[in-house]
Design an enzyme around this catalytic site. Structure first.
Site, short mmCIF file in Angstrom:
data_model
loop_
_atom_site.label_atom_id
_atom_site.label_comp_id
_atom_site.label_asym_id
_atom_site.label_seq_id
_atom_site.Cartn_x
_atom_site.Cartn_y
_atom_site.Cartn_z
N GLY A 28 16.57 1.08 -64.97
CA GLY A 28 15.81 1.09 -66.13
C GLY A 28 14.33 0.19 -65.68
O GLY A 28 13.36 0.59 -65.97
N ASP A 29 14.92 -0.71 -64.74
CA ASP A 29 13.76 -1.66 -64.15
C ASP A 29 12.83 -0.60 -63.14
O ASP A 29 11.44 -0.76 -63.20
CB ASP A 29 14.19 -2.70 -63.29
CG ASP A 29 15.18 -3.37 -63.97
OD1 ASP A 29 14.97 -3.76 -65.15
OD2 ASP A 29 16.39 -3.77 -63.33
#
Length: 302
Positions: free
Chosen positions: A250-251
């Site tokens: 996600g990052d």
């Protein structure tokens, strides 16, 4: 200037333990130590894409020194503030036991150190990018994200917020450039279960109505959806590949999106770059390299 903030960075001790047994001595079959934290992950992926940035936050003790040393070794610029009470946390991640983790608490961060961080952020100006990602340590005000965005609201800094629940909702009034919840986090905000890309669209639009400019929703194997500031909806299933490690995916998506936006100021390109970066990291033992991201990008756009 591009900055990431990681309030509570860590050394992640990632181990494989075959045939783990409770109450007995177990030995690792593989192990790695990496600097961790959502903002740090963003910094690493941006660096892998050739984008200079500075990692900000707080470190303490010998573990804090090692976080900084490892980031320097990996080519990431950092300007962490050293605090005295406690040590930067060590997170133990048992990969072979259903992703079981033991996360440390981290150091105590005093009000004067918080103000020192604020003064560093005061240097940001129009067109600069600030990533705010992850939870807030118990020793800091729980409205820290709001305090930062209130302080910067006249400067037209492009803020990216990757957080959950009230932490995300309460900053929407400051019109962040990008918010990146996953479908579960988005559903929790509104008390619904969101399973498909079509499901997330009306709730992503609600976040826009509440103030977010762009809403990028990650959905693991289902892909991602972007509700863009230009009114368009971009939706794509996940590209083909073997899931190796979901930590940091996600990052990576947030980093890839902003890298794409800064490159072309085109939402479609930014969305594809975000999806490619998130997927490439999920397909890799470590956070994706620039070469790996470009390979998945070609698949996404092909």
């Amino acid at each position: 200037m591009i900055c990431t903030v990681t309030f509570n960075p860590s050394l992640d001790y990632i181990v494989d333990v075959e045939n783990f047994r409770m109450g007995l001595t177990n030995r690792t079959s593989a192990e790695r130590i990496l600097p961790g934290g959502k903002g740090i992950n963003v910094s690493l992926v941006l660096m892998n894409l050739g984008i200079r940035n500075t990692a900000l936050g707080f470190t303490a003790g010998f573990t804090g020194d090692e976080i900084i040393r490892r980031l320097q070794e990996m080519g990431v610029d950092s300007d962490f503030i050293s605090v005295k009470n406690g040590i930067s946390r060590i997170n133990v991640k048992l990969r072979s036991i259903d992703g079981t983790e033991i996360n440390g608490a981290g150091p105590e961060i005093s009000p004067d150190k918080v103000e020192e961080l604020m003064q560093k952020l005061d240097q940001l100006d129009r067109g600069d990018v600030l990533f705010l990602a992850g939870s807030i340590p118990s020793s800091m005000p729980d409205n820290m994200y709001e305090k930062i965005m209130e302080r910067l609201k006249e400067k037209e800094v492009m803020t990216v917020v990757d957080a959950a629940g009230d932490l995300l909702v309460k900053v929407l009034k400051y019109h962040p450039f990008l918010v990146k919840p996953n479908n579960h986090e988005l559903g929790e905000i509104f008390g619904v279960e969101l399973k498909t890309r079509e499901d997330v669209v009306p709730y992503g639009k609600k976040l826009q109505e509440m103030g977010a400019k762009n809403v990028l929703v990650s959905m693991a194997g289902e892909g991602a959806v972007l509700i863009a500031a230009d009114g368009r909806i971009y939706s794509k299933p996940a590209p083909r590949g073997k899931l190796v490690n979901s930590v940091g995916a996600g990052d990576s998506m947030a980093a890839g999106f902003m890298a794409g936006w800064l490159e072309k100021q085109d939402y479609r390109h930014a969305f594809y770059m975000g999806l490619a970066a998130g997927s490439a990291s999920a397909f890799s033992e470590n956070l994706a390299t620039g070469k790996e991201i470009q390979a998945v990008y070609r698949q996404v756009t092909g």
